[in-house]
Each structure stands twice: as structure tokens, then as C-alpha cells.
Design a protein around this motif. Sequence first.
Motif, PDB file in Angstrom:
ATOM      1  N   GLU A 511       6.973  -2.751   7.005  1.00  0.00           N
ATOM      2  CA  GLU A 511       6.181  -3.970   7.211  1.00  0.00           C
ATOM      3  C   GLU A 511       5.132  -3.798   8.308  1.00  0.00           C
ATOM      4  O   GLU A 511       3.981  -4.203   8.151  1.00  0.00           O
ATOM      5  CB  GLU A 511       7.103  -5.146   7.546  1.00  0.00           C
ATOM      6  N   ASP A 512       5.509  -3.175   9.424  1.00  0.00           N
ATOM      7  CA  ASP A 512       4.577  -3.028  10.546  1.00  0.00           C
ATOM      8  C   ASP A 512       3.416  -2.101  10.172  1.00  0.00           C
ATOM      9  O   ASP A 512       2.249  -2.386  10.487  1.00  0.00           O
ATOM     10  CB  ASP A 512       5.310  -2.486  11.778  1.00  0.00           C
ATOM     11  N   LEU A 513       3.726  -0.951   9.517  1.00  0.00           N
ATOM     12  CA  LEU A 513       2.663  -0.026   9.133  1.00  0.00           C
ATOM     13  C   LEU A 513       1.728  -0.679   8.112  1.00  0.00           C
ATOM     14  O   LEU A 513       0.500  -0.517   8.193  1.00  0.00           O
ATOM     15  CB  LEU A 513       3.266   1.263   8.539  1.00  0.00           C
ATOM     16  N   ILE A 514       2.313  -1.411   7.180  1.00  0.00           N
ATOM     17  CA  ILE A 514       1.493  -2.099   6.168  1.00  0.00           C
ATOM     18  C   ILE A 514       0.537  -3.074   6.850  1.00  0.00           C
ATOM     19  O   ILE A 514      -0.649  -3.175   6.495  1.00  0.00           O
ATOM     20  CB  ILE A 514       2.399  -2.834   5.147  1.00  0.00           C
ATOM     21  N   ASP A 523     -11.356  -6.085   4.261  1.00  0.00           N
ATOM     22  CA  ASP A 523     -11.657  -6.501   2.882  1.00  0.00           C
ATOM     23  C   ASP A 523     -11.884  -5.312   1.931  1.00  0.00           C
ATOM     24  O   ASP A 523     -12.289  -5.503   0.785  1.00  0.00           O
ATOM     25  CB  ASP A 523     -12.861  -7.434   2.850  1.00  0.00           C
ATOM     26  N   LYS A 524     -11.625  -4.082   2.429  1.00  0.00           N
ATOM     27  CA  LYS A 524     -11.725  -2.913   1.539  1.00  0.00           C
ATOM     28  C   LYS A 524     -10.606  -2.930   0.494  1.00  0.00           C
ATOM     29  O   LYS A 524     -10.725  -2.305  -0.564  1.00  0.00           O
ATOM     30  CB  LYS A 524     -11.624  -1.605   2.332  1.00  0.00           C
ATOM     31  N   VAL A 525      -9.494  -3.598   0.830  1.00  0.00           N
ATOM     32  CA  VAL A 525      -8.372  -3.690  -0.102  1.00  0.00           C
ATOM     33  C   VAL A 525      -7.912  -5.144  -0.213  1.00  0.00           C
ATOM     34  O   VAL A 525      -8.080  -5.936   0.717  1.00  0.00           O
ATOM     35  CB  VAL A 525      -7.170  -2.812   0.347  1.00  0.00           C
ATOM     36  N   LYS A 526      -7.351  -5.470  -1.346  1.00  0.00           N
ATOM     37  CA  LYS A 526      -6.816  -6.821  -1.534  1.00  0.00           C
ATOM     38  C   LYS A 526      -5.464  -6.953  -0.855  1.00  0.00           C
ATOM     39  O   LYS A 526      -5.114  -7.994  -0.315  1.00  0.00           O
ATOM     40  CB  LYS A 526      -6.692  -7.121  -3.027  1.00  0.00           C
ATOM     41  N   GLU A 527      -4.681  -5.859  -0.924  1.00  0.00           N
ATOM     42  CA  GLU A 527      -3.338  -5.854  -0.349  1.00  0.00           C
ATOM     43  C   GLU A 527      -2.899  -4.420  -0.130  1.00  0.00           C
ATOM     44  O   GLU A 527      -3.449  -3.490  -0.715  1.00  0.00           O
ATOM     45  CB  GLU A 527      -2.366  -6.579  -1.295  1.00  0.00           C
ATOM     46  N   VAL A 528      -1.913  -4.225   0.749  1.00  0.00           N
ATOM     47  CA  VAL A 528      -1.248  -2.934   0.918  1.00  0.00           C
ATOM     48  C   VAL A 528       0.221  -3.182   0.644  1.00  0.00           C
ATOM     49  O   VAL A 528       0.796  -4.145   1.169  1.00  0.00           O
ATOM     50  CB  VAL A 528      -1.442  -2.359   2.341  1.00  0.00           C
ATOM     51  N   GLU A 529       0.831  -2.338  -0.204  1.00  0.00           N
ATOM     52  CA  GLU A 529       2.235  -2.570  -0.547  1.00  0.00           C
ATOM     53  C   GLU A 529       2.956  -1.248  -0.803  1.00  0.00           C
ATOM     54  O   GLU A 529       2.342  -0.222  -1.083  1.00  0.00           O
ATOM     55  CB  GLU A 529       2.338  -3.467  -1.786  1.00  0.00           C
ATOM     56  N   VAL A 530       4.261  -1.313  -0.690  1.00  0.00           N
ATOM     57  CA  VAL A 530       5.122  -0.153  -0.942  1.00  0.00           C
ATOM     58  C   VAL A 530       5.396  -0.061  -2.442  1.00  0.00           C
ATOM     59  O   VAL A 530       5.535  -1.071  -3.129  1.00  0.00           O
ATOM     60  CB  VAL A 530       6.455  -0.291  -0.175  1.00  0.00           C
ATOM     61  N   ARG A 540      -1.743   5.476  -3.985  1.00  0.00           N
ATOM     62  CA  ARG A 540      -2.501   5.291  -5.223  1.00  0.00           C
ATOM     63  C   ARG A 540      -3.113   3.899  -5.191  1.00  0.00           C
ATOM     64  O   ARG A 540      -2.710   3.030  -4.393  1.00  0.00           O
ATOM     65  CB  ARG A 540      -1.615   5.465  -6.456  1.00  0.00           C
ATOM     66  N   LEU A 541      -4.084   3.683  -6.087  1.00  0.00           N
ATOM     67  CA  LEU A 541      -4.707   2.371  -6.211  1.00  0.00           C
ATOM     68  C   LEU A 541      -4.113   1.618  -7.388  1.00  0.00           C
ATOM     69  O   LEU A 541      -3.726   2.196  -8.396  1.00  0.00           O
ATOM     70  CB  LEU A 541      -6.220   2.508  -6.429  1.00  0.00           C
ATOM     71  N   LYS A 542      -4.074   0.300  -7.234  1.00  0.00           N
ATOM     72  CA  LYS A 542      -3.627  -0.562  -8.316  1.00  0.00           C
ATOM     73  C   LYS A 542      -4.604  -1.732  -8.417  1.00  0.00           C
ATOM     74  O   LYS A 542      -5.064  -2.242  -7.399  1.00  0.00           O
ATOM     75  CB  LYS A 542      -2.210  -1.072  -8.029  1.00  0.00           C
ATOM     76  N   ILE A 543      -4.935  -2.113  -9.645  1.00  0.00           N
ATOM     77  CA  ILE A 543      -5.830  -3.253  -9.839  1.00  0.00           C
ATOM     78  C   ILE A 543      -5.007  -4.472 -10.203  1.00  0.00           C
ATOM     79  O   ILE A 543      -4.150  -4.421 -11.096  1.00  0.00           O
ATOM     80  CB  ILE A 543      -6.862  -2.969 -10.962  1.00  0.00           C
ATOM     81  N   ASP A 544      -5.241  -5.559  -9.522  1.00  0.00           N
ATOM     82  CA  ASP A 544      -4.544  -6.816  -9.796  1.00  0.00           C
ATOM     83  C   ASP A 544      -5.154  -7.459 -11.041  1.00  0.00           C
ATOM     84  O   ASP A 544      -6.316  -7.865 -11.043  1.00  0.00           O
ATOM     85  CB  ASP A 544      -4.680  -7.755  -8.594  1.00  0.00           C
ATOM     86  N   LYS A 545      -4.357  -7.528 -12.131  1.00  0.00           N
ATOM     87  CA  LYS A 545      -4.868  -8.085 -13.383  1.00  0.00           C
ATOM     88  C   LYS A 545      -5.175  -9.585 -13.261  1.00  0.00           C
ATOM     89  O   LYS A 545      -5.847 -10.164 -14.116  1.00  0.00           O
ATOM     90  CB  LYS A 545      -3.856  -7.873 -14.518  1.00  0.00           C
ATOM     91  N   ASP A 546      -4.668 -10.226 -12.204  1.00  0.00           N
ATOM     92  CA  ASP A 546      -4.945 -11.655 -11.999  1.00  0.00           C
ATOM     93  C   ASP A 546      -6.221 -11.886 -11.201  1.00  0.00           C
ATOM     94  O   ASP A 546      -6.613 -13.034 -10.973  1.00  0.00           O
ATOM     95  CB  ASP A 546      -3.764 -12.325 -11.278  1.00  0.00           C
ATOM     96  N   ASP A 547      -6.867 -10.810 -10.776  1.00  0.00           N
ATOM     97  CA  ASP A 547      -8.137 -10.938 -10.053  1.00  0.00           C
ATOM     98  C   ASP A 547      -9.151 -11.631 -10.964  1.00  0.00           C
ATOM     99  O   ASP A 547      -9.335 -11.231 -12.126  1.00  0.00           O
ATOM    100  CB  ASP A 547      -8.643  -9.545  -9.661  1.00  0.00           C
ATOM    101  N   PRO A 548      -9.816 -12.684 -10.471  1.00  0.00           N
ATOM    102  CA  PRO A 548     -10.748 -13.433 -11.329  1.00  0.00           C
ATOM    103  C   PRO A 548     -11.889 -12.588 -11.900  1.00  0.00           C
ATOM    104  O   PRO A 548     -12.462 -12.932 -12.927  1.00  0.00           O
ATOM    105  CB  PRO A 548     -11.287 -14.538 -10.407  1.00  0.00           C
ATOM    106  N   ILE A 569     -14.093  -4.570  -8.181  1.00  0.00           N
ATOM    107  CA  ILE A 569     -12.793  -5.227  -8.039  1.00  0.00           C
ATOM    108  C   ILE A 569     -12.124  -4.647  -6.803  1.00  0.00           C
ATOM    109  O   ILE A 569     -12.035  -3.432  -6.648  1.00  0.00           O
ATOM    110  CB  ILE A 569     -11.907  -4.965  -9.274  1.00  0.00           C
ATOM    111  N   THR A 570     -11.658  -5.503  -5.917  1.00  0.00           N
ATOM    112  CA  THR A 570     -10.986  -5.033  -4.702  1.00  0.00           C
ATOM    113  C   THR A 570      -9.581  -4.560  -5.090  1.00  0.00           C
ATOM    114  O   THR A 570      -8.787  -5.347  -5.617  1.00  0.00           O
ATOM    115  CB  THR A 570     -10.892  -6.158  -3.655  1.00  0.00           C
ATOM    116  N   PRO A 571      -9.238  -3.300  -4.817  1.00  0.00           N
ATOM    117  CA  PRO A 571      -7.952  -2.766  -5.281  1.00  0.00           C
ATOM    118  C   PRO A 571      -6.807  -3.073  -4.317  1.00  0.00           C
ATOM    119  O   PRO A 571      -7.014  -3.459  -3.160  1.00  0.00           O
ATOM    120  CB  PRO A 571      -8.219  -1.260  -5.328  1.00  0.00           C
ATOM    121  N   ILE A 572      -5.609  -2.862  -4.809  1.00  0.00           N
ATOM    122  CA  ILE A 572      -4.401  -2.890  -3.974  1.00  0.00           C
ATOM    123  C   ILE A 572      -4.075  -1.432  -3.645  1.00  0.00           C
ATOM    124  O   ILE A 572      -4.090  -0.572  -4.530  1.00  0.00           O
ATOM    125  CB  ILE A 572      -3.224  -3.532  -4.737  1.00  0.00           C
TER     126      ILE A 572
END
Length: 631
Positions: A511-514, A523-530, A540-548, A569-572
Motif C-alpha cells: 500500500e505505501d509503495l503504491i 495524472d500519467k496513470v489512472k491507478e497503480v495496483e498489485v 505491465r499496463l492495463k486499460i480500464d474498459k470503463d474509461d469513458p 487513454i490513461t492506463p493503470i
Amino acid sequence: MAKHQFQTEVNQLLQLMIHSLYSNKEIFLRELISNASDALDKLNMLHLTDDNYKNIGFDPRIDLKIDKEAKTLTVSDTGIGMNDEDLVANLGTIAKSGTKAFLENLSGDAKKDSQLIGQFGVGFYSAFMVADKIEVLSKKAGEEQAYRWVSDGSGEYEIEPAEKEGHGTQITLHIKDEESEFLDPWRIESIVKKYSNHIPFPIFMEKEHFVPAKKDDDGNEIEPEKTEIRVEQINKASALWTLPKSEISDEEYKEFYSSLAHDSSEPLAWMHHKAEGAIEYTTLFYIPSKAPMDLYRVDYQPGIKLYINRVFITDDDKELMPTWLRFLRGVIDSPDLPLNVSREILQSNPVMSKIRNASVKKVLSELAKMKKNDAEKYDTFYKEFGNVIKEGLYADFANREKILELLKFHTLNGDEPVDLETFLKNVDEEKKEIYYITGKMSLQMLKNSPQLEKFKAKGIDVLILNEEIDTIVFPMVTEYKEYKFVSVTDAKLDESEEEKKKEEELAKEFEDLIKEFKNALGDKVKEVEVTSDLTESPVRLKIDKDDPGYMMAQMMKQMGQMGEEVPPITPILQINPNHEILAKLKESGDTNLISDAAFVLLDEAKLYEGMELDDMPDFLSRLNRVMAKAL
């Protein structure tokens, strides 16, 4: 005499023709006869459909005449003819915009280059390979004035008013001394039989015949032996496609292809079909052995000629066959279409629609037979035209399954391309999901994508689609029979409760590193996740399919708008908690190091996806700082 300068591209072409030592110079006659046949076709159509031409006599013929003393070969026709404007347009310029591509594709290989000549509509100029001067005398049907066009191919041509009996065109070639073989009647006749035997109009030529001496009953000579000149037809002049298949040899099919497609190489295959019943039509389609140079150009030249009861209608209509079969060369002939059919009528005519649909099914059926019965020939076909066939996946929904069955795919677990039937043998029969990954990059790079690491770990095979066309069409292909196509980015692979619990625990640990990554990247990324999907790569990059903006980007990509027009599209950013780099960063208290590493890892993830970096100098600076701290 009015002097004119050749268009720049024509001049370039002429210099290549004149100064290149082509090994297949005889094709010039094929091209001139083909042009004469086209002129006769056009007048025939107007004679039957246009009141302004119905009173003009139509006696279709092509005449060849050799004058050994004058060293000339003349090709004449009684076709539509040309006036002075037509002469400038047809012989002084090359209207087709593919000319530049033609010039660029000249390889210096005489045989290969000569085969390109006809493809780019520049056949007339091939006559300068054997002639140092060409005269064209032409009179347009329905007009009184004739014109003479003259050039030695040196950059200029002249046009002047002239006298000529009857409409049509007469082309006189002043044969070069070193090309005297083309003043030999036997040589000329052999070329005609090789390339133009099935031009649907008679070709005549003067031929010498030995007449033995006449003697009376006592053996006394009444008339001495002599040589007579007779004008004789030297081609069959039969529309090949109208003959029964049993009466046509393979050689005749190949010869007709050369004339039809302006191609000296042999066709890969052909399909000849006659339909009788509610609608009557005949089709003869050829598959070239090599892709035409304009295959991927918007202004490609269609390869299908439409005839109605053997009367030529058009060879310039892209609606005769679908664009994803634009590599076909051939003929469609039907008595059930009106002679005065226009392009607009053709597009909406129910008879033409039925012919087109039935023809597409016939071509697909023949390709399926080739794939099953002659793997080597099919591989040759697929190498040249596989990517064009794929266009049918979004252009022809009705035939999508048949097209899919013709495709060959690289796979994650295989070394050689396989068809869908073979691939499905290893698909989970309960989930019935066909996983695929697309990316415009090398096959090896896509096979090593971080997106595939979990599939590798579980031994699941994936279709590897690394052509640009794949990125456009396959998001639109959702199913095949009872199987679903699923992009690896959308795949939900089974996880045990233990795996899910472990992933949740790791997410808490990081959590702290994220949080530090997210603060650094902003704003370079939408989110950072494990993620637990990575086994080797750190990120790796992931695209949020719910991104408008996601659906809009997908639509634009499918329409082929692959560049700056596609909204970003801003990636995760997903991180691998089991990777040594992330484990060490989690324990590090160096805020600057973590910030630099976050940007370097984000750029690394972009490179994995085949993306260009926004700021290469910044990436290198951060990479150097990280390396310096590690040493």
C-alpha cells in the motif's frame, strides 16, 4: 505541329524503358493488342447503348502489318479512337496516382520489372523498348478530324491534324536495328498466340504462302511457282470464359490470364464457373501468384471486367466484388443485366447483388479446397493475400465464419502457424474461450508480452496477432460457432481462494509503495495496483474498459484511424509484488529513487506494449540515476 512535354513521371518511365535491358520485351505487343481490344470493347458498348453511336459502323478487328524495308510494325484497330485531347491525356500523362509506387518498386531485375508494366497502366510506353520512334494515327468515332501523335521517347511528343479513313487507331513502331526479330511474321504470330489468342476480337496479319508451279497433264509448267500474300486471322478470337471447361487447356487459361491481367507470371490458381437457372452468369476468376503493387492503395485498380452477353461494360467498378477480394483478376458475364447499366444501377441491382454474393461464396469454397488439398500452394496464397482476406472479418459479417476458417495464426505455444480448427483442439471445452493478443510489433516481442505470463504459467495457448490489420478487426470478432473470442486483457482466468487471499495480503503489504508511485506519476496513470498475473516482468499496463474514452478510441482504431486522432487513454500501472525490483523498492526509504524508478518502470511497461516514449531524454536521465545508485 504542336510540341508537348511528357509529364515528369512519363519521362522517367520512358528512360527506364529505353535504357533498361528487359528480358521480356515481347510483352509490348501484348499491351498494344490489349489496348486495341479495350478500344473495341468501348465502341461496342456505345454502339449498343448510346443513340449517338448507333449509326456508326462497327466492324471489330485488329490488324498487324510488317514492313521489313521500312522496318516498321503497325498495330491497327477499328475501335473508339482518340482526338487530340485524348492523345494528350492517354499518351502524354499517366493519370493513375500509383505511378510513383511503380517507379519506386522497379527493382533493377529485368524480368520482375517487366511484369509490373501492365499492372500500372503504362503498357503503351513498353513499345519504346523495341522502337526508336512511334507514330499514332487516330480518329475518334463520330468525329471528322484525325490526329497524328509522334515521339522518339526523348522527352517530347508532337500532335498534328491528319487524314484517316474510318475511326480507330493505328500505331506504327519504327523498330530498332537490334530488335529486328519483331519484324519476323512467325515471331509476331507466336507472341499473339501466346498472349492474345483469346482476345474476343479477330487479329489479322499478312502472311506469305508458297504457291507451287502449275503444270499440265504432260508435266509442262503453265504457271511458275510464286509467293502470295494473304491476310489471315491468327488468333481464335473466342471469349475464353464462354467455352466449356473441358475444351480449355491449362495453357490456354494461363495465356488468357496474361492478356487479362497484364501479368507475365503464371496465376496461382483459377476458378471457372457457369450458373444456370433463375439467373444465368459465367465467372472466371484468377488468383495472381504475387500481390499487385497497388493492393493496399485506396486508388487500387479493380481486376474484374463485367460483360453482358460478351459485351464489355466496365473494368473500373470496385463494387463488382468486395474490396477484401480485390486481388482477384477475371471476368463476370451475364445476359440478365441491362446493357445500359450504370455504376449506380449496378450497386443496387438485385441480379448483380446475387451474382456477387454467389461469387464470393464460390471463391471462399475454392480457397477452402486449396487449403485442404494443396497446403504448399495455399501457404503461397496466404503469404501474399492473408492480410487482405482478414478485412472481410469486419466488411462481410455473413461470411465471417468461412473467412476465419481460412486464416492461419501464430500461437503462444507453437512454432508454426495453425488454422482455427487445429487451435481449437487445445481449447478448454467447458469455458470455450479463444484467447488472443494483438499488437503492432514483432512476433517475438508480442510473444514475450507481460500480458501472457499468466497464460504461460497455466499452459494456456493464445493466438498471437501481430499485424496492424489484426488490431483493427479482431476486437470486432466476438465469436466462432459456440466459442467466444476474448482478448487477454479481458480474460478472467480461474483463481483458487488461496490465490485470491494471497493477492489481497500482498496488496496491503504494498500500500505505501503504491501510494508513493501514484504521487510521483500523478495524472500519467489512472491507478497503480498489485497483480498476481505477472511471473517474470516487474510491471505491465492495463486499460480500464470503463474509461469513458475507451469505446471512442476502439471505434477510431477499428476505422483505421491509428495515429494522433485516437484519444489518449490513461492506463493503470500494475506491479508484480514478487519481483525483486518491487520488493527492494518497498523496503527503500529513498523517495527520489522511488520516484525515478516509478517513471522508469512506467516507460518500461509502455515499451512492452510497443508504444513510443513521451520523453526519451527524461527516461534516460532517470535510468542513469537509478543505475548510479545501484552501483
